[in-house]
Design an enzyme around this catalytic site. Sequence first.
Site, PDB file in Angstrom:
ATOM      1  CD  GLU A  40      -2.399   1.228   2.865  1.00  0.00           C
ATOM      2  OE1 GLU A  40      -1.789   0.751   3.847  1.00  0.00           O
ATOM      3  OE2 GLU A  40      -3.521   1.748   2.953  1.00  0.00           O
ATOM      4  CE  LYS A 111      -7.099   1.268   3.728  1.00  0.00           C
ATOM      5  NZ  LYS A 111      -5.938   1.908   4.394  1.00  0.00           N
ATOM      6  CB  CYS A 146      -3.901  -1.447   4.774  1.00  0.00           C
ATOM      7  SG  CYS A 146      -2.784  -1.320   6.208  1.00  0.00           S
TER       8      CYS A 146
HETATM    9  O1  LIG Z   1      -5.698  -1.696  11.134  1.00  0.00           O
HETATM   10  C1  LIG Z   1      -4.535  -1.441  11.444  1.00  0.00           C
HETATM   11  O2  LIG Z   1      -4.063  -1.732  12.547  1.00  0.00           O
HETATM   12  C2  LIG Z   1      -3.623  -0.754  10.476  1.00  0.00           C
HETATM   13  C3  LIG Z   1      -4.350  -0.167   9.293  1.00  0.00           C
HETATM   14  C4  LIG Z   1      -3.490   0.759   8.508  1.00  0.00           C
HETATM   15  O3  LIG Z   1      -2.398   1.078   8.889  1.00  0.00           O
HETATM   16  C5  LIG Z   1      -3.973   1.271   7.219  1.00  0.00           C
HETATM   17  O4  LIG Z   1      -5.053   0.888   6.746  1.00  0.00           O
HETATM   18  O5  LIG Z   1      -3.255   2.096   6.616  1.00  0.00           O
END
Ligand SMILES: O=C(O)CCC(=O)C(=O)O
Length: 264
Positions: A40, A111, A146
């Site tokens: 990402e 996303k 993510c």
């Molecule tokens: O859910 C998490 O602990 C991390 C999510 C994250 O860093 C993101 O989506 O950029």
Amino acid sequence: MRASLIQVAVEEGESVEKRRRRVADLVRDQAGADLVVLPELWTTGAFAYEEFGPAAEPLQGPTYEVMAKAASDAGVWLHAGSIPERDPDGTLYNTSLVFSPSGEPAAAYRKIHRFGFDKGEAVLMGAGEELVTVRLPSTTLGVATCYDLRFPELFRGLVDAGAETLVVAAGWPERRRAHWTLLARARAVENQAFVLACGTSGTHAGIPQAGHSMVVDPWGEVLAEAGAGEEVLTVEFDPGKVATTREQFPALKDRVLGLAPPRR
Ligand SMILES: O=C(O)CCC(=O)C(=O)O
């Protein structure tokens, strides 16, 4: 099927342009793989919020151009991770790009679950609204990014749309690494699917990254796991194992949809 997950180091001190060239070379080095996966927001870093606006690109911007060429040079399917995309209406999105081995665009996924609660990505970017799958010759990819990993209903939607290999591009922080490994395995087991989870390494915006990219099979076994640093994690797997697992242990057939809420 051979997949290579490139766990890119995202460190301050390397410009976006330099990292883009470096990562394109890493993709080209994977010629012979069927699928290459990037993490990402590897151009800016997932936590470099002040960079999102300045580094935002149109969908078919510099990263798109460089990655389309890298995919065709290597002759691989390429999930090129995500970019900060600027829509023509000015809204930013965290958008993953997928290219075919001839460098044609195969998919773009905005996303859906933005991270940060009332700050960061959650306020700087718009939310995607559409699930995305990509048909490859030997499997169907389901695309997620993510924080999406925390939302099992998104993955069930992908499975309902035919996904057998769930690809998660991430910039997951080290401090919640235990959640990353647990959730990647949970998504594989509950969906009886392969999970290819590709994160970043290094530290940007003061946030150490978890690394530990993983490939998990439909039975929940970890086929390969990276360490903390920049690494190319290559694994061979049989996509046919999804069908055999779903036949031998047909739990997905026992889903009960539309449960009534409690009466009081
Ligand atoms: O859910 C998490 O602990 C991390 C999510 C994250 O860093 C993101 O989506 O950029």
